[in-house]
Every structure is written in structure tokens, then in C-alpha cells.
Write a protein that holds these residues in place. Structure first.
Motif: not given
Length: 530
Positions: A319-344
Motif C-alpha cells: 500500500a502507498d500513503c496517498a494523503k496525510i490529514l494533519a489539522e488536529h491538535k489533540k489525538p484523533v479518537t474517532d472518524f466517520i466516512w460517507y461518500h467523499s466526506n470525512l469527519v474526525s
């Protein structure tokens, strides 16, 4: 992707599933001919039936153009959306073949007749050919408008094509087996047990074909077992391959490979058949969650405050890491993914919205107090309404189109954190969806979004912290810290029956029409057959 055939009237190549030929309008599709039988471009194709007198007369008229597609090209534009149907139902294109008789008074939606295609067949409605077209159009409408069609719909916003970066939410909405609603519960209330480990089971996933299950535990390993026999198929741990700390999350890919994450900061992409994996070492802290879509795209979240998008669609080679999402300032505990929308969500309660296609943060949703403990979508075809539970016992509802402030705030669990939140999906599509929350205060709540999330039922049957929650049609399934697994009727809030799924906390649940699978802190996975 489609079995191809050809029209026996004009020789045009088209899918065998096609209802009508796009050139001549005739419903005579046969298997693809051998290469020697395929007519050369411009050659004369023998007709499978003699031309009618009406067709012969039409061909002699000025302005006659052969082929239905050419005749329809000059027709006035029209709205292809059938009456009463959303404009994006699975992005499936609906044929504009006309009805040769007026629409019936049945309850199902009717595809409107088109004036531009009225020349397809100048046949009397009661003629044999007209009756045949009528039957075929009725069958076509049944296929399009039957609720079962939506069981595996992948809703897309890209012209009907499912983007590899999208993840649909698919719910099987067929009615449940009668035994699910029986007060006796499953025929064997003891269930079938797979003894996976002497340590806590922390995660579980079911193969897309429903025939095998993988569980990850605090013993650093994963076990794969067959659903039908409850026998182990593979032990995903060895001196060379595997995790060196707790396995905290796992997910199946469509081809049977398994992505797992652990407290050792590592992701392992396991082979579909062997005890072998590719180590993906990119995160710098424990992995909190992984999810995969139908295109072998995986998203991982970590306590290092980042999410990573992995492209595993490489023919089974890593596998290749295609993208890194780095905007949080605290540990990410959960996320949901629907269509192309992601909420963390992170430990501070901040929610970030992302566009997975471009890998960019599109906004922040603020208002949670304390750690984000639960996330969910209000299931519809928009992926805009976000449900979030926090440590302060509040459920907050955001419309991503309306800004960062929540639209609703409800103190649903005053005695502790919101441990999970689910949106229902009924087999009766006319019913509006409901929302169910579970809490550390040992209660469940059923809320009605159409009435400003008014509480319909407050359920107090559990005697311990509720760890896991799921809904299937009009039933609520919940597991608690004492090993209880309770099934409630969402319409009445009544407990139908309880199952002793585990000797300790029930952390993982999965259900379909035929069975219920639960796993937890006693190291066992229990299967209840309906």
C-alpha cells in the motif's frame, strides 16, 4: 464489468442486461457472437424478422432517419427524473423508453412517456407487440423502483461513477426473519462459541462475503475463523509478522485482505490467504481506528493527531500513503466516512470535516466539551448531518452546510459519556429514520429527528455501562459491561429478549438477517443463528 451480447435485429453490441437496443428499439438481445460471426462495419445485417408494412411505409417518407437513437436526437430536451424519485438514486440512468399505454393507477412510480421517443413503435396499444412492450416496461419499473434495489446502492456525486476515494453506507433493508421479533430469541440462545484468546477482544470485522470473521485482541494477535463451523482458519501472528502490542482495530478489504492497527504504532496489511503481512510504519503513536471502502482505499486515525489515506489497490502488493490529514491538535479518537466526506473527532472534542478526494480540511465543527466519544451520520443521501456524542453526556447535531455551530444540543445521558450513536435504516423506505444513543449511565434513548430530536423512548433495562450498539431494521441491539446482550423493539422501547453473550464486557457487535455476532472482554466470539 458487464456480460456483452448483441441485438439480433441490427447487430449492435450491447450488455445482455439491456432491455432495449439503443439503435433499433427492439428487445432481442442474444449472446455475443463468435468473432467470425460479427458483421463488418458497413455490411448488411440479416434481419431476424420481416419488416412490417408500417415500417416500410415510414422508410419511404421524407426526413426518415433509421434507428431510434437518431430519431430521438432531434426530440426536445426533457427531465429524465421519474416523478417522485430523488434526482440521485444510486446515480443510475433511467431509460426514457416510452409506454405505449397510459400509466396504470398502481402505487409505484411511473416513468413518464416522452414525446421525442413516440416514434419507437407506432403500434396499437392492444396489439401483441404493444402488450409485450408494456410487460417489459412494467418489469423495468419493478427493477428500478423496488426497495430491494437500494440494498447495495453506492450513491455517487460524480456522474454515476463511484470514485475510488468514496465510501457508501450500505444497509441491507430486507425485512428480518420472524424469529428476530420472537420473544424466545434465536433457536439456540446459548449460541456457538469461538474461543479466540485468554485476553480481551478489542476489535472485530466480518468478511464482505459474510463467511469469516477476524478478531483482534490484547494478546497482540488476530484470529480468523469460519462463521459456519466456528473453527479457526488462521492465526495472524508469528515471530516475523504481526503486532508487538494490543491490536486495537481491524477491517476487511474487498479482496479478503485485512488491515489491522495496534498500540505499537503500526499498521499491518495481511494477505487474504497466508500468515504474512506488509508493515506500514508511518504513524508515530497508537492507531485508534481503520476503515476500508470497496476500492481498497483505507483510512487510519492515530493518537499522533493525524489521519492517513492508504491506496491498497495495487494488485495485492502493499500500500502507498496517498494523503496525510494533519489539522488536529489533540489525538484523533474517532472518524466517520460517507461518500467523499470525512469527519474526525479528537480528545479535545474538536471535529474536523475533510474532502477525501483532495485530502483537504473543509471546516471545523465546535461545541463538544470533553473527548469525542461517538460519531455518526444521520443516514440520507446528502452526508451533511453529523451526530456527535461527548464525555459530557451531550448529543450534538451539525448540518455541515450551516456553519460550525451545532443545530441541536441534547443532554441525553446525564450520568456519563455518550458511548455510541446510530441512525436507523428501515426496510420500509417511507418511514423516517430515528437516532439511537447509548450511554455510560446504563441507558438507551430513541430520538426522532423530525421532531427536533424529541425523546421517544428512554430505555433503562441495562445494569452496567453500555459498550456496544447496533440497529437492524426496527430492532436495537446493545451490549453492556456485564456481558448482557439485549434486543429492543425501537417502536415501543420494549425489551424482547436478552442473551448472555459474554462473561465480561461486550465490545463488538455485527448483525444481518441470519445471525448476530458478539465479542468482548472474555476472549470469546459468540454467534447466534436466526
Amino acid at each position: 464489468f458487464f456480460a456483452m451480447g448483441f441485438c439480433t435485429e441490427c447487430g449492435t453490441t450491447l450488455p445482455l442486461a439491456a432491455k432495449f437496443c439503443g439503435e433499433c428499439g427492439v428487445r432481442q438481445v442474444g449472446p455475443a457472437p463468435s468473432p467470425s460471426a460479427v458483421p463488418a462495419h458497413g455490411s448488411v445485417v440479416p434481419r431476424s424478422r420481416p419488416r412490417s408494412s408500417q415500417e416500410s411505409a415510414d422508410r419511404g417518407q421524407p426526413g426518415y432517419v433509421a434507428g431510434r437513437a437518431q430519431r430521438d436526437r432531434n426530440a426536445p430536451p426533457e427531465d429524465p427524473k421519474p416523478d417522485g424519485l430523488p434526482s440521485r438514486v444510486g446515480q443510475r440512468k433511467v431509460s426514457s423508453n416510452p409506454r405505449t399505454t397510459p400509466p396504470s393507477s398502481s402505487s409505484r412510480s411511473v416513468i413518464p412517456a416522452t414525446s421525442g421517443a413516440a416514434t419507437v413503435a407506432k403500434l396499437h396499444p392492444m396489439s401483441k407487440r404493444g402488450a409485450e412492450i408494456r410487460r417489459e416496461m412494467d418489469a423495468f419499473e419493478d427493477e428500478v423502483f423496488d426497495p430491494k434495489y437500494f440494498n447495495n446502492v453506492n450513491v455517487s456525486d460524480h456522474g454515476g461513477r463511484q470514485s475510488q476515494w468514496q465510501k457508501p453506507i450500505t444497509k441491507n433493508i430486507n425485512p428480518l426473519k420472524r424469529r428476530w421479533h420472537s420473544r424466545e430469541g434465536p433457536p439456540d440462545p446459548a449460541g456457538r462459541i469461538f474461543d479466540a484468546s485468554d485476553r480481551n477482544i478489542l476489535c472485530m470485522d466480518v468478511h464482505p462475503n459474510g463467511k469469516e470473521v477476524v478478531v483482534g485482541s490484547a494478546d497482540h494477535g488476530l484470529k480468523v475463523f469460519a462463521v459456519d463451523t466456528c473453527k479457526q482458519k488462521r492465526n495472524l501472528f508469528s515471530k516475523t509478522y504481526g503486532h508487538r502490542d494490543w491490536v486495537t482495530t481491524c477491517a476487511y478489504l474487498p479482496d479478503g485482505r485485512i488491515m489491522s492497527g495496534g498500540a505499537d504504532n503500526k499498521l499491518c496489511l495481511w494477505s487474504a490467504t497466508a500468515v504474512r503481512c506488509d508493515d506500514l510504519v508511518a504513524h508515530k503513536a497508537s492507531i485508534s481506528k481503520v476503515e476500508a471502502n470497496d476500492s481498497s482505499i483505507v483510512i487510519s486515525a492515530s493518537y499522533d493527531r493525524t489521519l492517513m489515506i492508504w491506496n491498497c489497490n495495487k494488485g495485492g502488493k502493499g500500500a502507498d500513503c496517498a494523503k496525510i490529514l494533519a489539522e488536529h491538535k489533540k489525538p484523533v479518537t474517532d472518524f466517520i466516512w460517507y461518500h467523499s466526506n470525512l469527519v474526525s473527532g479528537d480528545r479535545e472534542g474538536v471535529l474536523k470535516t475533510w474532502d477525501v478526494e483532495v485530502g483537504q480540511c473543509t471546516g471545523a465543527l465546535q461545541g463538544n466539551k470533553g473527548q469525542t466519544s461517538a460519531l455518526g451520520w444521520l443516514l440520507d443521501d446528502t452526508a451533511n448531518v453529523v451526530l456527535s456524542g461527548a464525555q459530557d453526556g451531550h448529543l450534538r447535531v451539525w448540518d455541515a452546510r450551516a456553519g460550525p455551530a451545532p443545530q441541536h444540543q441534547l443532554h441525553v445521558h446525564p450520568g456519563g459519556a455518550v458511548t455510541d450513536v446510530k441512525s436507523t435504516f428501515f426496510h420500509d423506505l417511507a418511514r423516517g429514520n430515528l437516532v439511537v444513543t447509548a450511554g455510560a449511565d446504563q441507558t438507551l434513548r430513541v430520538l426522532d429527528p423530525r421532531a427536533s430530536f424529541h425523546t421517544l423512548h428512554l430505555i433503562k433495562d441495562h445494569k452496567d455501562f453500555i459498550y456496544s450498539l447496533d440497529t437492524i431494521d426496527d430492532l436495537i441491539i446493545s451490549g453492556a459491561g456485564n456481558g448482557w446482550l439485549l434486543v429492543h423493539d425501537i417502536n415501543t422501547g420494549e425489551c424482547l429478549y436478552g442473551l448472555g453473550a459474554n462473561q465480561a464486557a461486550v465490545r463488538c457487535l455485527w448483525a444481518n438477517q441470519e445471525r448476530l455476532i458478539a465479542a468482548g472482554d472474555d476472549g470469546n466470539a459468540a454467534i447466534f443463528d436466526f
